[in-house]
Structure formats: C-alpha cells, structure tokens
Design a protein around this motif. Structure first.
Motif, PDB file in Angstrom:
ATOM      1  N   HIS A  46     -24.359   7.945  20.891  1.00 19.99           N
ATOM      2  CA  HIS A  46     -23.847   8.529  22.136  1.00 19.99           C
ATOM      3  C   HIS A  46     -24.759   8.212  23.321  1.00 19.99           C
ATOM      4  CE1 HIS A  46     -22.070  11.591  24.754  1.00 19.99           C
ATOM      5  NE2 HIS A  46     -23.268  12.117  24.909  1.00 19.99           N
ATOM      6  N   SER A  76     -18.077  11.635  24.485  1.00 22.04           N
ATOM      7  CA  SER A  76     -17.861  13.086  24.403  1.00 22.04           C
ATOM      8  C   SER A  76     -17.057  13.558  25.600  1.00 22.04           C
ATOM      9  CB  SER A  76     -19.204  13.815  24.370  1.00 22.04           C
ATOM     10  OG  SER A  76     -19.916  13.522  25.549  1.00 22.04           O
ATOM     11  N   TYR A  77     -16.638  12.621  26.440  1.00 24.32           N
ATOM     12  CA  TYR A  77     -15.935  12.995  27.664  1.00 24.32           C
ATOM     13  C   TYR A  77     -14.544  12.377  27.655  1.00 24.32           C
ATOM     14  CZ  TYR A  77     -20.805  13.673  28.904  1.00 24.32           C
ATOM     15  OH  TYR A  77     -22.114  14.045  28.891  1.00 24.32           O
ATOM     16  N   HIS A 134     -29.863  12.497  30.648  1.00 28.35           N
ATOM     17  CA  HIS A 134     -28.883  12.756  29.594  1.00 28.35           C
ATOM     18  C   HIS A 134     -29.512  12.507  28.221  1.00 28.35           C
ATOM     19  CE1 HIS A 134     -25.658  11.168  26.889  1.00 28.35           C
ATOM     20  NE2 HIS A 134     -25.117  12.329  27.220  1.00 28.35           N
ATOM     21  N   HIS A 138     -30.249  15.082  24.934  1.00 25.63           N
ATOM     22  CA  HIS A 138     -29.901  14.844  23.533  1.00 25.63           C
ATOM     23  C   HIS A 138     -31.130  14.846  22.625  1.00 25.63           C
ATOM     24  CE1 HIS A 138     -25.550  14.460  23.451  1.00 25.63           C
ATOM     25  NE2 HIS A 138     -25.690  14.140  24.722  1.00 25.63           N
TER      26      HIS A 138
HETATM   27 FE   LIG Z   1     -23.989  13.796  26.103  1.00 25.56          FE
END
Ligand SMILES: [Fe+2]
Length: 265
Positions: A46, A76-77, A134, A138
């Motif tokens: 990801h 994830s979007y 981001h 994670h």
């Molecule tokens: Fe993410």
C-alpha cells in the motif's frame, strides 16, 4: 540529486519501514488478525501503491505500473479506483512478501527519476512529502496490527525482546515522574507555520481549557500496575460515567494485551 534533503528523507523513511519488518518472519507478514487490521505485507504494498498512484501516475513519462492488478489490491481509497474489501486483505497469499519488496524497489527506482523534478515543482514536492507522512502513519499501523496479531497466538511471540537490565530497555533509568501545573484558559490550538500538516490539524483557532497537569514523562507499566492494584478500574472518582459504564459492562480490569500468569503480570 542524491544529496537533496527530500531524496535523503524519502530513503530514510523507507529504511525505517523495512527495519520494522526485519524483526518478523515472512508468515507473520501475511495474516490479518481482525477486520480493522491489515497484514504487514499489505501495508508495504500500500505504501508503494500510494507513491505509484498519487505521484508516478502524474509525473512519470511514460507511466508504467509495476503490475496492472496491484492497484485494486493495495488501494484503500475508492476515489482512486476499484478497491478490494478491507476485511479480506489477509486472503492475499500472493503476491508473496518477496514480490512486494520488489514492488517497493521498483517504485523507489522510478521515484528517483521524479524526485529530481521536485526542486522546481512545488505541487510535486508536496505530494512526495504527503506520501512520506502517509508511510510513517503506516509504520505505526504495522506495529499496532502486529501487536494484535501476536496477542492471538498462544505462544505470545514478542516483536522484540529486551533484557529488563539492559540500558536500551524502554523504561530503564527513567527520572522520577513529576507533575507540571497549567492554569488553562483561552488558548490557541492547531497547526501554524511552515512545513507539512494534515488538513484536520488546521485552521488554528481559540479553545477554552480547564486547569490541568501534565507529567514530565510517560507513565511506566510498573506505575500503571500500581493504579490497577489501588482499585483504579473501580474508582468512580477517576472516570467519566460513560467510561466507567463501559469498563463495567465489558468487565475490564486491566489494559488490552496485559495478561496475568499465576500471580505475575
Ligand atoms: Fe494509507
């Protein structure tokens, strides 16, 4: 190019991500222990997907994704295209961890060509910085998710072991905990100034707060144990009523992940 601060930071963050995974076995990286968590190898894919989708897709000429089916697997979007259901991420036995590592290396190599352009392109620079923050989010998720996964295993594996006597053991040689008093009142909160912030950290605004105290350091497990043994979980003076109701109805007398073995924690 390789001496630019952005290039250095990008690789520093990626090395940190890979170092977190180095404490794990390949099998640890494949499992999803509950719907709200993700397998470690999904996090890794990801992270690469994020840079591929939000940076390379717009700045790489010609754009050539590593694998045409990876985007829906590691997205994830929904806004960024078709997305695989979150609770089923643990079903991805393939691609194997090694293949996802290659995906990351491929994205890194392609990012090398784009990082050069960031010096002259403010939007590009902001997207790369967003991708780095981001990735750091994670990194936290990798640790919280692996902690939950290991807690489900009767062997109770440790992510990392420290001897309590070791100077590198978290909590070793801590100074005495003291309290600082603050008067509260009307204060300004929210991000202000140069550099990166998420949109939910602004705008800066005024807020009224009650007088409060802050400890000079984090609380230790040993100090928290004193709180438990002093009846802290049953003392209504220490809880808001909603919290105490939740504690009672869920029969909670210690934090998640604490486990009593005979009379020892
Ligand atoms: Fe993410």
């Amino acid at each position: 190019m390789t001496d630019s601060p952005l290039y250095f930071k990008y690789h520093e963050i990626r090395n940190r991500t890979l170092a977190l995974i180095n404490f794990l076995q390949d099998e640890d990286c494949c499992v999803q222990s509950m719907e709200e968590t993700s397998p470690v190898k999904w996090h890794l894919g990801h992270i690469a997907w994020f840079f591929e989708t939000f940076v390379l897709q717009h700045y790489e000429k010609p754009y050539k994704p590593f694998h045409e089916h990876f985007a829906p697997m590691f997205s994830s979007y929904d806004k960024a295209g078709k997305t695989h259901p979150d609770p089923k991420r643990g079903l991805f036995t393939r691609p194997a961890l090694g293949e996802i590592r290659k995906y990351c290396q491929n994205v890194d190599a392609r990012m090398g060509g784009v990082l050069v352009l960031a010096e002259q392109d403010e939007m590009l620079r902001m997207l790369i910085v967003l991708g780095m923050h981001h990735e750091q989010q994670h990194q936290e998720l990798i640790l919280t998710d692996i902690k939950h996964l290991f807690s489900q295993n009767p062997l109770y594996p440790s992510y990392r072991s420290f001897s309590p006597d070791s100077p590198s053991c978290p909590g070793a040689n801590l100074p005495l905990l003291e309290w600082h008093q603050f008067t509260g009142g009307l204060v300004e909160i929210g991000f202000e100034g140069e550099g990166f912030s998420y949109d939910n950290e602004s705008p800066r605004h005024k807020q009224f707060i009650q007088p409060y105290s802050l400890a000079t350091r984090l609380v230790t497990n040993g100090e928290y144990l004193q709180f438990i043994e002093a009846g802290g979980y049953e003392n209504p003076v220490l809880w808001l009523s909603e919290g105490l109701d939740w504690v009672k109805s869920n029969k909670r007398y210690h934090p998640l992940y604490w486990r009593a073995d005979k009379n020892e924690w």
